[in-house]
Design a protein around this motif. Structure first.
Motif, PDB file in Angstrom:
ATOM      1  N   ASN A 139       0.830  -1.220   0.000  1.00 52.99           N
ATOM      2  CA  ASN A 139       0.000   0.000   0.000  1.00 52.99           C
ATOM      3  C   ASN A 139       0.870   1.278   0.000  1.00 52.99           C
ATOM      4  N   ASP A 189      -4.872  -5.486  -0.068  1.00 50.97           N
ATOM      5  CA  ASP A 189      -3.526  -4.908   0.025  1.00 50.97           C
ATOM      6  C   ASP A 189      -2.839  -4.926  -1.344  1.00 50.97           C
ATOM      7  N   THR A 240      -2.355  -7.180  -6.419  1.00 48.73           N
ATOM      8  CA  THR A 240      -3.284  -7.047  -5.300  1.00 48.73           C
ATOM      9  C   THR A 240      -3.577  -8.413  -4.695  1.00 48.73           C
TER      10      THR A 240
END
Length: 201
Positions: A123, A138, A176
């Motif tokens: 992030n 995340d 991701t």
């Protein structure tokens, strides 16, 4: 750190499968290590021996020490869901494992090193803790200054696995962690029930 740094093929031969990924040495000698190798007569393994071997296999596969693994088991026990499945999900959610699954590193050991050397961000923030637990949503990326690293470039070029719980953008070099993987989606050949039985004694 008391990390195992010995010969990987010897451990793989002990469990009878290439737990550290593709291994040409293992393919050549696909039998137990030791002086007598294939000829050694091995009696029937006890229930405890089978359970212990399964736990050791899981620990070596993910590169986790005993205390860490036991703490993860306690966390899995207190979490909702099937304990064994949750344990494997916690292992899969470790940052070093996610980096490996995304193809940024060719092995978990290499992924651990990339994380420790601050080449990875989560992030947008630099994270150098391999055991960092990723949460769904995340964004894991290669740090801007590290994108030209030859080791990362080579690994991404040879990466072929696609996992349903992870997305990867080759252009931005970020992915991701979409969701916690279900047991059927985890390819590791580990019988987590044996581990639960061992720790429950």
């Amino acid at each position: 750190m008391a990390r195992y740094t010995g010969p990987k093929t010897k451990i793989a031969r002990k469990f009878g499968e290439a737990i550290f990924g593709d291994d040409k040495s293992f393919e050549k000698r696909n039998y137990p290590p030791g002086q007598h190798g294939n000829n050694r007569r091995r009696g029937k393994k006890s229930e405890y021996a089978i359970q212990l071997a399964e736990k050791q296999k899981a620990k070596y596969t993910y590169g986790i020490l005993e205390r860490q693994f036991r703490n993860m088991f306690k966390k899995a026990t207190s979490s909702p869901g099937i304990t064994g499945e949750v344990l494997l999900q916690l292992c899969e959610g470790r940052l070093d494992n996610v980096v490996y699954r995304m193809g940024i590193a060719p092995s978990r050991r290499a992924a651990r090193q990339l994380v420790s050397h601050r080449h990875i961000t989560v992030n947008g923030e630099k994270v150098n803790i391999p055991s960092f637990q990723c949460k769904p949503g995340d964004v894991v990326a290669v740090r801007e200054k590290s994108k030209s690293l030859e080791a990362i470039q080579n690994s991404l070029a040879n990466a072929s696995h696609v996992y349903e719980w992870i997305t990867w953008n080759a252009e931005t070099m970020q992915g991701t962690y979409v969701s916690v993987p279900q047991r059927l989606q985890i390819p590791e050949n580990i019988n987590e029930q044996f581990i639960v039985e061992l720790y429950s004694k």
